[in-house]
Motif scaffolding. Structure first.
Motif, PDB file in Angstrom:
ATOM      1  N   ALA A  96       0.833  -1.205   0.000  1.00  0.00           N
ATOM      2  CA  ALA A  96       0.000   0.000   0.000  1.00  0.00           C
ATOM      3  C   ALA A  96       0.866   1.253   0.000  1.00  0.00           C
ATOM      4  O   ALA A  96       2.044   1.229   0.380  1.00  0.00           O
ATOM      5  N   GLY A 100      -2.336   3.928   2.924  1.00  0.00           N
ATOM      6  CA  GLY A 100      -2.943   2.617   3.043  1.00  0.00           C
ATOM      7  C   GLY A 100      -3.683   2.172   1.804  1.00  0.00           C
ATOM      8  O   GLY A 100      -4.180   1.044   1.743  1.00  0.00           O
ATOM      9  N   ALA A 101      -3.786   3.035   0.793  1.00  0.00           N
ATOM     10  CA  ALA A 101      -4.526   2.697  -0.418  1.00  0.00           C
ATOM     11  C   ALA A 101      -3.721   1.736  -1.291  1.00  0.00           C
ATOM     12  O   ALA A 101      -2.489   1.811  -1.368  1.00  0.00           O
ATOM     13  N   THR A 130      -9.493  -0.542  -2.561  1.00  0.00           N
ATOM     14  CA  THR A 130      -9.158  -0.426  -1.145  1.00  0.00           C
ATOM     15  C   THR A 130     -10.382  -0.545  -0.242  1.00  0.00           C
ATOM     16  O   THR A 130     -10.390  -1.297   0.736  1.00  0.00           O
ATOM     17  N   TRP A 146      -3.301  -2.648   8.819  1.00  0.00           N
ATOM     18  CA  TRP A 146      -3.574  -2.115   7.477  1.00  0.00           C
ATOM     19  C   TRP A 146      -5.047  -1.808   7.315  1.00  0.00           C
ATOM     20  O   TRP A 146      -5.410  -0.788   6.731  1.00  0.00           O
ATOM     21  N   ALA A 150      -6.081   1.876   6.163  1.00  0.00           N
ATOM     22  CA  ALA A 150      -6.773   2.021   4.893  1.00  0.00           C
ATOM     23  C   ALA A 150      -8.217   2.484   5.115  1.00  0.00           C
ATOM     24  O   ALA A 150      -8.748   3.291   4.341  1.00  0.00           O
ATOM     25  N   CYS A 154     -10.168   5.623   3.461  1.00  0.00           N
ATOM     26  CA  CYS A 154     -11.425   5.461   2.729  1.00  0.00           C
ATOM     27  C   CYS A 154     -12.501   6.393   3.279  1.00  0.00           C
ATOM     28  O   CYS A 154     -13.243   7.021   2.511  1.00  0.00           O
TER      29      CYS A 154
END
Length: 280
Positions: A96, A100-101, A130, A146, A150, A154
């Motif tokens: 990532a 985190g994407a 993601t 993660w 992520a 989001c």
């Protein structure tokens, strides 16, 4: 021959081992560990999944798109393997970006046969995939650093606005149902603005339908649609079964083998949806 028998025979005749094991688990009470065993061949030493588990590219390298298919398969089977899942999420965390994407694919796919749409846009980290991966980890009941990192990204992205294409929205909905920001009215108002959303059951072209967003009557997002809308798409799903018992696809995979593999995936998916809605 009835819908189910014709579909079953197609899966037995044409589908990959992983879809055959999934069918046996869902419809014949087979041990779900058989699905896990079938998935092991697609998991790489780095923990990710590859080897064309998602058949639109024949790349053996680990890709987030293949990880998503692995998670979907485990969820459909009601199967769990904590070590398998943990290794895959560790891989997502390592690949990532700083937020985190992750991206669907990577330039390595260019070394292998792939569908035309597997191109540069799939190399960009985004809500697709993601958000969908984070949502699936919630469904699997798997906590991970993660997932939290992520998920925060989001949430911040979705606060700015919903995705403009139906695939991206599908991924976003997988995430939103596990948050406090699941606004049914907001999503319903957004649906007509989406690219690739196939609202009309009579439309034969490629697209995401209400049954993709609400694949069972108890789906979180089922209230987005009226009973009449869902029934129309169920009628269409029944009508779309092919003479060979399977369901066709509306895009071009990289070759005949990939086409049959994807037909196996969508056929098991169609039968699962029809079963959930008591159509078979």
């Amino acid at each position: 021959m009835d819908i189910f028998t014709a579909g079953r025979d197609f899966v037995r005749r044409e589908a990959r081992l992983v879809e055959s094991r999934l069918f046996a688990t869902v419809f014949e009470d087979a041990d779900p560990h058989g699905v896990v065993d079938a998935l092991r061949g697609y998991q790489n030493a780095d923990g990710g999944f590859g080897h064309g588990l998602e058949p639109d590219k024949r790349c053996p390298d680990s890709l987030a798109l293949d990880v998503e298919v692995a998670f979907d398969t485990l969820l459909a089977a009601g199967a769990r393997d904590d070590v398998m899942i943990r290794r895959a999420v560790d891989w997502l965390g390592l690949t990532a970006n700083s937020d985190g994407a992750v991206s669907l694919c990577a330039p390595v796919v260019e070394q292998y046969p792939r569908a035309e749409h597997i191109s540069e846009w799939t190399y960009q980290p985004g809500l697709n995939p993601t958000a969908g991966l984070v949502g699936r980890l919630y469904k699997l009941g798997v906590a991970h650093p993660w997932r939290d990192r992520a998920g925060a990204w989001c949430a911040a992205e979705l606060a700015k606005g919903l995705p403009e294409d139906a695939h991206g929205l599908h991924e976003a909905l997988e995430f939103l149902e596990h948050t406090d920001d699941a606004d049914i009215d907001r999503v319903r108002d957004w649906l007509p603005k989406l690219q690739w959303f196939r609202a009309d059951a009579e439309d034969p072209t490629y697209g995401v339908t209400p049954l993709h967003l609400a694949s069972t009557p108890d789906s979180f997002w089922c209230p987005l649609f009226t009973d009449a809308q869902l029934e129309a798409h169920l009628d269409r799903l029944v009508a779309d079964q092919q003479p060979d018992g399977g369901w066709a696809i509306t895009w071009e995979p990289p070759g005949p083998a990939s086409t049959m593999e994807y037909r196996g995936i969508v056929t098991v998916g169609a039968l699962r949806t029809l079963k959930a809605y008591n159509r078979i």
